[in-house]
Design a protein around this motif. Sequence first.
Motif, mmCIF file in Angstrom:
data_model
loop_
_atom_site.group_PDB
_atom_site.id
_atom_site.type_symbol
_atom_site.label_atom_id
_atom_site.label_comp_id
_atom_site.label_asym_id
_atom_site.label_seq_id
_atom_site.Cartn_x
_atom_site.Cartn_y
_atom_site.Cartn_z
ATOM 1 N N LEU B 32 0.815 -1.214 0.000
ATOM 2 C CA LEU B 32 0.000 0.000 0.000
ATOM 3 C C LEU B 32 0.847 1.262 0.000
ATOM 4 N N LYS B 33 2.146 1.126 0.232
ATOM 5 C CA LYS B 33 3.047 2.274 0.382
ATOM 6 C C LYS B 33 2.600 3.164 1.535
ATOM 7 N N ILE B 34 1.879 2.561 2.478
ATOM 8 C CA ILE B 34 1.419 3.327 3.633
ATOM 9 C C ILE B 34 2.285 2.953 4.824
ATOM 10 N N LEU B 35 2.889 3.975 5.449
ATOM 11 C CA LEU B 35 3.661 3.735 6.662
ATOM 12 C C LEU B 35 2.658 3.700 7.806
ATOM 13 N N ASN B 36 2.319 2.494 8.264
ATOM 14 C CA ASN B 36 1.238 2.359 9.242
ATOM 15 C C ASN B 36 1.796 2.469 10.655
ATOM 16 N N LEU B 37 1.791 3.681 11.190
ATOM 17 C CA LEU B 37 2.327 3.881 12.537
ATOM 18 C C LEU B 37 1.400 3.320 13.620
ATOM 19 N N SER B 38 0.192 2.893 13.238
ATOM 20 C CA SER B 38 -0.722 2.340 14.238
ATOM 21 C C SER B 38 -0.614 0.815 14.306
ATOM 22 N N GLY B 78 -12.206 -2.660 7.889
ATOM 23 C CA GLY B 78 -13.026 -1.475 8.121
ATOM 24 C C GLY B 78 -12.173 -0.216 8.218
ATOM 25 N N TYR B 79 -11.088 -0.318 8.953
ATOM 26 C CA TYR B 79 -10.164 0.811 9.133
ATOM 27 C C TYR B 79 -9.597 1.250 7.782
ATOM 28 N N TYR B 80 -9.214 0.247 6.990
ATOM 29 C CA TYR B 80 -8.641 0.578 5.691
ATOM 30 C C TYR B 80 -9.676 1.260 4.799
ATOM 31 N N ARG B 81 -10.895 0.658 4.740
ATOM 32 C CA ARG B 81 -11.947 1.205 3.882
ATOM 33 C C ARG B 81 -12.349 2.600 4.326
ATOM 34 N N ALA B 82 -12.480 2.775 5.656
ATOM 35 C CA ALA B 82 -13.014 4.036 6.166
ATOM 36 C C ALA B 82 -11.988 5.162 6.070
ATOM 37 N N LEU B 83 -10.730 4.867 6.359
ATOM 38 C CA LEU B 83 -9.754 5.949 6.451
ATOM 39 C C LEU B 83 -8.647 5.849 5.396
ATOM 40 N N LEU B 84 -7.949 4.718 5.382
ATOM 41 C CA LEU B 84 -6.716 4.680 4.599
ATOM 42 C C LEU B 84 -6.965 4.688 3.099
ATOM 43 N N ALA B 85 -8.115 4.114 2.662
ATOM 44 C CA ALA B 85 -8.386 4.109 1.228
ATOM 45 C C ALA B 85 -8.699 5.512 0.731
ATOM 46 N N ARG B 86 -9.013 6.422 1.641
ATOM 47 C CA ARG B 86 -9.358 7.781 1.226
ATOM 48 C C ARG B 86 -8.179 8.731 1.240
ATOM 49 N N LEU B 87 -7.013 8.242 1.569
ATOM 50 C CA LEU B 87 -5.864 9.137 1.663
ATOM 51 C C LEU B 87 -5.582 9.765 0.308
ATOM 52 N N PRO B 88 -5.273 11.050 0.308
ATOM 53 C CA PRO B 88 -4.881 11.674 -0.951
ATOM 54 C C PRO B 88 -3.590 11.036 -1.443
ATOM 55 N N GLY B 90 -1.909 11.540 -4.531
ATOM 56 C CA GLY B 90 -1.393 12.112 -5.772
ATOM 57 C C GLY B 90 0.065 11.786 -5.995
ATOM 58 N N SER B 91 0.884 12.093 -5.002
ATOM 59 C CA SER B 91 2.304 11.804 -5.145
ATOM 60 C C SER B 91 2.740 10.971 -3.952
ATOM 61 N N PHE B 92 3.913 10.393 -4.083
ATOM 62 C CA PHE B 92 4.418 9.551 -3.007
ATOM 63 C C PHE B 92 4.595 10.351 -1.727
ATOM 64 N N ARG B 93 5.101 11.592 -1.874
ATOM 65 C CA ARG B 93 5.326 12.416 -0.695
ATOM 66 C C ARG B 93 4.003 12.754 -0.008
ATOM 67 N N ARG B 94 3.003 13.084 -0.820
ATOM 68 C CA ARG B 94 1.724 13.461 -0.237
ATOM 69 C C ARG B 94 1.078 12.270 0.466
ATOM 70 N N LEU B 95 1.195 11.085 -0.155
ATOM 71 C CA LEU B 95 0.660 9.881 0.486
ATOM 72 C C LEU B 95 1.392 9.628 1.793
ATOM 73 N N LEU B 96 2.711 9.845 1.797
ATOM 74 C CA LEU B 96 3.487 9.637 3.021
ATOM 75 C C LEU B 96 3.015 10.595 4.113
ATOM 76 N N VAL B 97 2.891 11.879 3.757
ATOM 77 C CA VAL B 97 2.480 12.876 4.748
ATOM 78 C C VAL B 97 1.116 12.519 5.317
ATOM 79 N N SER B 98 0.150 12.233 4.422
ATOM 80 C CA SER B 98 -1.194 11.996 4.928
ATOM 81 C C SER B 98 -1.279 10.658 5.657
ATOM 82 N N SER B 99 -0.494 9.659 5.208
ATOM 83 C CA SER B 99 -0.572 8.379 5.921
ATOM 84 C C SER B 99 0.074 8.497 7.297
ATOM 85 N N VAL B 100 1.154 9.288 7.399
ATOM 86 C CA VAL B 100 1.730 9.506 8.729
ATOM 87 C C VAL B 100 0.725 10.207 9.625
ATOM 88 N N MET B 101 0.060 11.219 9.079
ATOM 89 C CA MET B 101 -0.911 11.953 9.889
ATOM 90 C C MET B 101 -2.035 11.041 10.371
#
Lengths: 352, 288
Positions: B32-38, B78-88, B90-101
């Motif tokens: 997913l290229k998502i850094l899942n801090l949770s 559920g967590y993925y569908r509700a929150l993570l699938a909606r992350l912006p 556009g770019s790798f950096r933006r996905l990183l920023v929003s996934s960290v947040m």
Amino acid sequence: MRRAALVVAVPIVLAAVTPWLGSRYHVSFLFFLCMAVVLTATYDIGAGYMGYINLGHGAFFGLGAYVYGLTVTHGGPTAAALLLGAAAAALFAALVGIPLFHLRGAYFAISTFGILKIMEILAANLRGITGGTTGLSIAPTRSTFPTFYLMLVLAVAAVGLNAWIARSRLGLGLLGIREDEEVAEVSGIDTSRLKRVAFVLSALLPGLAGGVYMWQMTYVDPASAFGTSVSFAPIIMAALGGSGTVAGPVVGAVSLTLVEELLWSRLGYLQLAMYGAVLVFVGIFMPGGLMRSRAFGRAYAALGLPEHYGYRVGTRTVRSRRSHPSPTASNSCPVHAADSEPVGGEGRGAGS
Amino acid sequence: MSAFLQILVGAVLQGALYTLGAFGLSLSFGVLKILNLSHGDFLMLGGFAGYFAFLYGGLNPFAAAVLVAVLVFGAGVGYYRALLARLPSGSFRRLLVSSVMVTLGTALAIEDLTSFLWGGGSTGIPYRMTSLVWGQTVFPLLRLVLLFATLALTLMLHVFLTRTFLGRAIVASTINREGALVVGIDVRTVAVVTFGLGVALAASAGVFYATLYTIEPFMGLALTLKYLAVIVVGGIGNLPGAFLGGFVIAASEAFTAHYAGPHWSPMVAFIILVLALLLRPQGLLGRE
């Protein structure tokens, strides 16, 4: 322009007269508000302009606090202790930056968090120097006046630093790194030097703020210096206000500190959960932060503040690089134009 | 010599547990290229769920681990569908920023809410088994059974990833997302399954963790970081590598605790993490 000057000057003057007119509570509240502004604004040099997320920004603050405390306990004068704290933070940033800036994106973020944790454990384990988990205490001071004014000056300086960066060659280079590091590199920007300079700049003021904090509180322990909340609060505040804008970190720090003080200090619990909820909400619905939202953008424009310090940091680059306005910049709502991150567009090629 | 061996055997168990907990993080970062801090918080939640299942439902940790894994799989989807699938994205950096947040926010919220509801303090599952005594040597049976359970789960995971279509699709997506799309893999389904599977593995590891050690609400973020060390040492998306990484970190922690004092052992994983990122970001078993 006169209105803009008022908007900047009035809060500073109001804060400056608080020790005479307000209560101890007000002074202490403003002290921590200014500290939040310092930490958030300096954090955003890395995250907002350069695009490198530093999950361990509190390491600079904690280092400043510990160096101040140690210098004072060994008989050093206050001014020297403050300067040493700042120097230690800057030196630390310079040294850590050399290996760390070989990394990018998530890997950089992870290692900064790792380094923060290492610092916390060192502070807890080197009992002979730091006092271990019981913490480090210094003799209390009589007056809160000097610490309060110092923190106020630091907050103004931090915002001023960001305003300068936003308009400087350095800032342009950093924005270039943020948008596309390879393109920046081949455009003749010395990216590795710029990154290290920005990192050191983002460490100086937190180092000083740590010293002032220690002077005021006279006590520090590993959790309050290197704990996660010191490092995460700036991330949350910058994201809420609008990362990569001059006004954003201030807006974020002020609004979150106010909400926390008005609502959650009365409740006394679930403060972290509130932080978390704000972060999730902003991350999904408002990734540009408050400053890039329509209402805030309008209010900002109405106050007559210069827009290149607000939601349009970096737009200047578009004008000089492209002969025609970019499709997103000609959007009817100027506020959202900044969301399209003009320099390189989204990643590679999507913006052209 | 016997201390050395004992530490080494303990490190195998600890390392297997690390692998089980950490591999989900590797999958979600790889696919997913998502850094899942949770991520670590799901281990913590799994541990608490196992604790309550044992205390009020009388379930032994092994049954509880299966139950918790199923439940947390659903929660993760559920967590993925509700929150993570909606992350912006556009770019790798933006996905990183929003996934960290978003994942950092979720982590803080989960930890604080758990601490609020639980009331603070640490706990463990008081499940005991008799020890086998063979002459002079004592074999703690519980640890052995847990080791086999963890190894069996890891092996099942390995078989799933190398022998089944879905597993191979997951691995393919970690290696090359566009390539996976081109050969007709439904990357979206893969993403949901990957995330659910990752947190379910962490949660079942959490039940074992709570049986062996103690858990507390605020353990999640530090644990996530330790797990990042495990997967970075092993290489992202590489299960044998993660196993090696888990063992390396567990062994270095155990030896540090033995020779330098237990208060130094929490630092080892972070040092290894930073060093591994700097020296071998592709992992010990990874190729350039």
